[in-house]
Design an enzyme around this catalytic site. Structure first.
Site, short mmCIF file in Angstrom:
data_model
loop_
_atom_site.label_atom_id
_atom_site.label_comp_id
_atom_site.label_asym_id
_atom_site.label_seq_id
_atom_site.Cartn_x
_atom_site.Cartn_y
_atom_site.Cartn_z
N ARG A 126 44.70 23.91 86.90
CA ARG A 126 45.74 22.97 87.37
C ARG A 126 46.84 22.73 86.33
NH1 ARG A 126 41.16 20.96 89.75
NH2 ARG A 126 41.20 21.29 91.99
N LYS A 148 61.49 26.89 86.15
CA LYS A 148 61.20 27.55 87.43
C LYS A 148 60.30 28.75 87.15
CE LYS A 148 65.06 26.57 90.54
NZ LYS A 148 66.18 27.12 91.30
N GLU A 190 75.49 36.49 83.41
CA GLU A 190 74.95 35.13 83.60
C GLU A 190 75.61 34.15 82.62
OE1 GLU A 190 73.07 34.03 85.99
OE2 GLU A 190 71.89 35.72 86.75
N LYS A 258 72.50 24.88 80.23
CA LYS A 258 71.47 24.98 81.28
C LYS A 258 70.48 23.82 81.15
CE LYS A 258 68.50 27.32 84.21
NZ LYS A 258 67.71 28.45 84.59
N GLU A 268 66.10 20.58 91.67
CA GLU A 268 67.18 20.99 92.55
C GLU A 268 67.18 20.16 93.83
OE1 GLU A 268 67.83 25.24 92.32
OE2 GLU A 268 68.69 25.25 94.32
N ARG A 278 71.74 20.99 90.27
CA ARG A 278 71.17 22.26 89.79
C ARG A 278 71.64 23.43 90.67
NH1 ARG A 278 65.15 23.34 87.21
NH2 ARG A 278 65.46 25.56 86.90
N ASN A 282 73.76 28.53 91.04
CA ASN A 282 73.77 29.66 91.97
C ASN A 282 75.17 30.23 92.19
OD1 ASN A 282 70.97 29.62 92.50
ND2 ASN A 282 71.31 27.74 93.66
N HIS A 285 75.62 33.79 93.36
CA HIS A 285 74.32 34.28 93.81
C HIS A 285 74.25 34.58 95.31
CE1 HIS A 285 73.09 33.48 89.78
NE2 HIS A 285 71.86 33.86 90.02
N HIS A 289 72.50 38.05 95.84
CA HIS A 289 71.24 38.26 96.57
C HIS A 289 71.44 39.25 97.72
CE1 HIS A 289 69.70 34.14 95.01
NE2 HIS A 289 69.31 35.12 94.24
N HIS A 302 69.93 42.25 88.29
CA HIS A 302 70.31 41.00 88.93
C HIS A 302 71.66 40.46 88.39
CE1 HIS A 302 70.03 37.05 90.69
NE2 HIS A 302 70.07 36.50 89.49
N1 LIG Z 1 62.96 31.19 86.31
C1 LIG Z 1 64.27 31.19 86.41
O1 LIG Z 1 64.92 30.14 86.37
C2 LIG Z 1 64.99 32.49 86.55
C3 LIG Z 1 66.39 32.55 86.40
C4 LIG Z 1 67.01 33.79 86.45
C5 LIG Z 1 66.26 34.94 86.67
N2 LIG Z 1 64.90 34.84 86.82
C6 LIG Z 1 64.09 36.04 87.02
O2 LIG Z 1 64.17 36.83 85.83
C7 LIG Z 1 63.88 38.17 86.17
C8 LIG Z 1 64.87 39.07 85.48
O3 LIG Z 1 64.69 38.93 84.09
P1 LIG Z 1 65.26 40.01 83.07
O4 LIG Z 1 66.67 40.28 83.39
O5 LIG Z 1 64.91 39.52 81.72
O6 LIG Z 1 64.48 41.34 83.47
P2 LIG Z 1 63.10 42.00 82.97
O7 LIG Z 1 62.14 40.98 82.56
O8 LIG Z 1 62.70 42.96 84.01
O9 LIG Z 1 63.55 42.81 81.68
C9 LIG Z 1 64.47 43.87 81.83
C10 LIG Z 1 63.99 45.13 81.13
O10 LIG Z 1 64.18 44.98 79.73
C11 LIG Z 1 62.97 45.30 79.04
N3 LIG Z 1 62.99 44.51 77.81
C12 LIG Z 1 62.78 43.19 77.69
N4 LIG Z 1 63.05 42.81 76.44
C13 LIG Z 1 63.42 43.90 75.76
C14 LIG Z 1 63.83 44.13 74.42
N5 LIG Z 1 63.98 43.14 73.56
N6 LIG Z 1 64.13 45.40 74.06
C15 LIG Z 1 64.05 46.43 74.96
N7 LIG Z 1 63.70 46.26 76.23
C16 LIG Z 1 63.39 45.01 76.63
C17 LIG Z 1 61.89 44.97 80.01
O11 LIG Z 1 60.69 45.65 79.70
C18 LIG Z 1 62.53 45.43 81.33
O12 LIG Z 1 62.33 46.81 81.48
C19 LIG Z 1 63.93 38.27 87.68
O13 LIG Z 1 62.62 38.38 88.17
C20 LIG Z 1 64.56 36.96 88.12
O14 LIG Z 1 64.10 36.54 89.37
C21 LIG Z 1 64.27 33.65 86.76
#
Ligand SMILES: NC(=O)c1ccc[n+]([C@@H]2O[C@H](COP(=O)([O-])OP(=O)(O)OC[C@H]3O[C@@H](n4cnc5c(N)ncnc54)[C@H](O)[C@@H]3O)[C@@H](O)[C@H]2O)c1
Length: 401
Positions: A126, A148, A190, A258, A268, A278, A282, A285, A289, A302
């Site tokens: 939990r 999130k 972003e 942020k 949100e 919050r 977006n 977005h 999306h 993304h």
């Molecule tokens: N929780 C939230 O508020 C929130 C907000 C925005 C996005 N997200 C989520 O985040 C995700 C996207 O995250 P991301 O863009 O970090 O993608 P990711 O985690 O897939 O990383 C992108 C790529 O970079 C590689 N990588 C990571 N760090 C590295 C480094 N230092 N050197 C070399 N390679 C590296 C990873 O292995 C991967 O192949 C999505 O799933 C999205 O939905 C969440």
């Protein structure tokens, strides 16, 4: 040299710090001690094979040196592994590692690792303590801040999740030295988004950074490229290069923005429609999306899709929200500075527009757009008040040139 951003949520006991600097991984054991309960004994690290091969040893050695019993699970790399199957494997890993409620878990990686680990931490026993070490630019300024968590499913992206705030976030900018160029572009999109909705000052800081340190040359300018291995003895006596200081300040400003938004609207709130809700995060977005959906989530990063989304939202804003042409030019300029975005010529714009209907940011039956009245002044705008022709023309203009 490091910056600290504090996050305290609505007078609740849960407050934590986001520490930002260069070469911080070396001291991650002491950092973990400062974030976790003194009775914590075990730490479970979730990463992926790529990130772990780069930074796993330095993190696990640091944690072990601080007296923790450390276990590691490497999930698959990529969005397709952010799912319920990985969640179950993570929970089994926690259980097999013997984690109790006193212990904690650490996400070492980008947003995929962070979202999955945070979700697992929020439901195991939990809810147990959770630390984030984000290693992509996007995860540093966006996904690791705000609590999130979640996974994708057969019925949609990010539709299953929780709010679970971390106990601490450690951002070591040295990890960006190995990040591929497209991931940097996605992260800076972003950053541009947060600047555009945040304030003229954050927008200017982001623009000026990118003008001074173009994305394609960032690694050289920051002096990363020639130091493939971490070497704390070299780093500790060295004065940081100008670019490193600027990057640290930019990331700290982005994170602070942020944090400010999520502090004031952690969950949100549905009913909120003011410019600090919050929901404003977006911006860009709705189109992003849709672009990701019509390309089966395997064409755009993304952040790149958000880049296009901001350009479309900027056009619509000019038409319906009195967004000034000069400011629109500044928005277009900063998106261009983030780097080359994937070509959109093959994409069917009708399909994109149709995909808006399924945007999860819809409230009830109403699609809400985040538009700009000015840089730093976002507006939550009902789709019903935007003439269809404005949407169609804006999408076509941006995606088809
Ligand atoms: N929780 C939230 O508020 C929130 C907000 C925005 C996005 N997200 C989520 O985040 C995700 C996207 O995250 P991301 O863009 O970090 O993608 P990711 O985690 O897939 O990383 C992108 C790529 O970079 C590689 N990588 C990571 N760090 C590295 C480094 N230092 N050197 C070399 N390679 C590296 C990873 O292995 C991967 O192949 C999505 O799933 C999205 O939905 C969440």
């Amino acid at each position: 040299m490091s910056e600290i951003v504090k996050v305290s949520l609505g007078g609740k006991p849960h407050a934590y710090e986001i520490k930002i600097g260069h070469n911080l991984l070396n001291d991650c054991g002491d950092w973990a001690r400062s974030c976790l309960s003194p009775v914590a004994r075990k730490l479970a690290v979730i990463s992926n094979p790529k990130v772990f091969s780069l930074y796993g040893d330095i993190v696990t050695d640091g944690l072990a040196a601080a007296g923790y019993q450390v276990s590691v699970w490497k999930m698959g790399d990529g969005e397709k592994h952010k799912n319920l199957r990985s969640l179950e494997k993570a929970l089994r890993f926690f259980s097999e590692s013997g984690l109790t409620r006193a212990d904690g878990v650490i996400a070492l990686g980008g947003g995929v690792v962070g979202d999955l680990t945070g979700f697992a931490a929020s439901v195991y026993l939990r809810g147990i303590s959770f630390l984030q070490i984000p290693t992509t630019l996007l995860s540093m300024i966006d996904s690791s801040v705000g609590g999130k968590t979640g996974v994708n499913s057969t019925f949609g992206k990010n539709l299953i999740g929780t709010f679970h705030q971390p106990n601490g976030v450690l951002i070591d900018l040295r990890t960006l030295k190995t990040l591929p160029r497209r991931e940097l572009t996605a992260g800076f999109c972003e950053a541009a988004k947060q600047g555009a909705i945040g304030s003229p000052a954050l927008f200017r800081r982001t623009t000026e950074f990118l003008e001074t340190f173009p994305v394609g040359k960032l690694k050289n300018i920051l002096g990363f490229a020639d130091q493939v291995e971490f070497d704390s003895t070299i780093e500790k006596g060295r004065r940081p290069a100008a670019g490193q200081v600027e990057l640290e300040k930019l990331i700290a400003a982005q994170v602070a923005f942020k944090a400010e938004i999520v502090t004031a609207d952690e969950r949100e709130t549905l009913e909120r429609s003011d410019s600090r809700s919050r929901k404003i995060l977006n911006f860009g977005h709705t189109v992003a999306h849709a672009l990701e959906k019509v390309t089966d989530y395997n064409y755009f990063k993304h952040g790149e899709a958000v880049g296009y989304g901001m350009l479309v939202a900027g056009e619509i804003s000019k038409n319906v929200a009195k967004f000034d042409q000069n400011e629109l030019n500044l928005l277009n300029h900063v998106v261009a500075l983030t780097g080359k975005l994937p070509n959109c010529q093959q994409i069917d714009t009708e399909k994109v527009i149709k995909a808006f209907e399924f945007d999860k940011k819809n409230v009830g039956d109403n699609l809400q757009w985040i538009l700009l009245e000015k840089i730093g002044k976002p507006l939550i705008f009902p789709n019903s008040k935007i003439p269809n022709s404005v949407i169609v023309n804006s999408v076509n203009k941006i995606l088809k040139g």
